[in-house]
Design an enzyme around this catalytic site. Structure first.
Site, PDB file in Angstrom:
ATOM      1  N   ALA A  18       0.636  -1.144   0.288  1.00  0.00           N
ATOM      2  CA  ALA A  18      -0.095   0.335  -0.236  1.00  0.00           C
ATOM      3  C   ALA A  18       1.166   1.514  -0.314  1.00  0.00           C
ATOM      4  CB  ALA A  18      -1.027   0.024   1.260  1.00  0.00           C
ATOM      5  N   LYS A  19       2.307   1.067   0.844  1.00  0.00           N
ATOM      6  CA  LYS A  19       3.148   2.011   0.380  1.00  0.00           C
ATOM      7  C   LYS A  19       2.441   3.581   0.911  1.00  0.00           C
ATOM      8  CE  LYS A  19       6.133   0.858  -3.626  1.00  0.00           C
ATOM      9  NZ  LYS A  19       4.631  -0.577  -3.815  1.00  0.00           N
ATOM     10  N   ARG A  20       1.755   3.223   2.253  1.00  0.00           N
ATOM     11  CA  ARG A  20       0.583   3.993   3.108  1.00  0.00           C
ATOM     12  C   ARG A  20       2.100   5.080   4.007  1.00  0.00           C
ATOM     13  NH1 ARG A  20      -1.945   3.645  -0.209  1.00  0.00           N
ATOM     14  NH2 ARG A  20      -4.867   2.838   0.307  1.00  0.00           N
ATOM     15  N   THR A  24       3.551  -2.394   4.083  1.00  0.00           N
ATOM     16  CA  THR A  24       4.442  -1.499   2.986  1.00  0.00           C
ATOM     17  C   THR A  24       4.005   0.341   3.328  1.00  0.00           C
ATOM     18  OG1 THR A  24       3.789  -1.427   0.946  1.00  0.00           O
ATOM     19  CG2 THR A  24       5.655  -2.973   1.851  1.00  0.00           C
TER      20      THR A  24
END
Length: 289
Positions: free
Chosen positions: A99-101, A128
């Protein structure tokens, strides 16, 4: 009271010892759906996702659904992602939500709650995260992951050409590069009280591209000392080989969770083709240890 979940790092190490170092990315790109003869809609998304999980789940250390490719279908796509993550949990397959939050304060806490809280419909074993609002901004996720036995993978050194303009800054100067400082911060998390002994795999991982070449040496980054699991996208379709990973990661190679997406997924929709592709890639990774 539910039984306490072992730390993510310990669960990942056990899975890697048992099933090898391959993580299959579940990336339902429109062109892959079309190649499989599926519609680019929620029904096609679900068929694709569950077929991949059933075919490779018992062969790999983890699976990594690409969240954006579910979000593009709106609420129906997120419902498919919820089902996939639930099926992973039921099958005992480790899931990493890609999700690369990254945000600050209550917003970061809300992201953590979505992906790392027990009982959340989107709860994964790990997620992620992007640290580029400051590593400390990730604190809500770091703390919740530790409390629930889950993990995080923090973007450190990516292989896209644009990444160097941020991640390499500071190299050769009085301070260490941005990427090196992110690695240092993750290493510090992995030795915090309760983090286990210095020989165990930590639960704060790092995303380091499989195709970064000499960047680790150039930036004087020692990944082996970080105790971090290393999520390494780029194997297969993006050009990296198992031998490339062994050379790039050197002493840290045993901690590498190598990700292949299209290189495996193009072998579908036949489950046997998917399984054979995963087994072949896993064997290549094991052969260079």
């Amino acid at each position: 009271m539910p039984e306490e979940r072992p730390a993510f790092g310990a669960r990942l190490r056990a899975a890697m010892d048992r099933r090898g170092q391959l993580c299959v990315g579940i990336d339902p790109h429109p062109e892959l759906l079309a190649q499989w003869g599926l519609n680019d809609d929620a029904a096609g998304l679900e068929r694709f996702s569950l077929t991949v999980l059933a075919a490779v789940g018992e062969q790999v250390a983890a699976v990594k659904p690409q969240v954006a490719l579910y979000e593009r279908h709106g609420s129906a796509g997120l419902a498919v992602l919820e089902r996939l993550l639930g099926e992973c949990s039921d099958a005992g397959v480790l899931s990493i939500a890609d999700a690369k939050r990254g945000d600050i304060g209550s917003t970061m806490a809300a992201y953590a709650d979505a992906w790392l809280r027990d009982g959340s419909p989107l709860a994964a074993d790990a997620v992620t995260l992007s640290p580029y609002l400051g590593f400390g901004s990730l604190r809500p996720a770091l703390d919740l992951a530790a409390a629930t036995g889950r993990g995080v993978f923090v973007l450190a050194l990516t292989s896209n050409p644009e990444g160097a303009s941020v991640q390499h800054v500071g190299a050769g100067g009085a301070e260490r590069s941005v990427a090196a400082r992110i690695v240092d911060a993750a290493a510090a998390e992995n030795v915090r009280p309760g983090g286990g002994s210095g020989t165990e795999l930590g639960s704060v991982g790092l995303v380091v591209g499989a195709t970064v070449g000499t960047a680790l040496a150039d930036l004087e980054i020692d990944l082996a000392a970080s105790r971090a699991p290393l999520l390494a996208p780029g194997l297969g379709a993006q050009g990296a080989t198992a031998a490339d990973l062994r050379g790039t990661f050197a002493a840290a190679y045993p901690n590498v969770l190598a990700t292949s997406s299209r290189g495996i997924l193009r072998a579908g929709p036949d489950p046997r083709g998917l399984r054979d592709a995963a087994l072949r890639t896993g064997s290549e990774l094991a052969s260079v240890r």
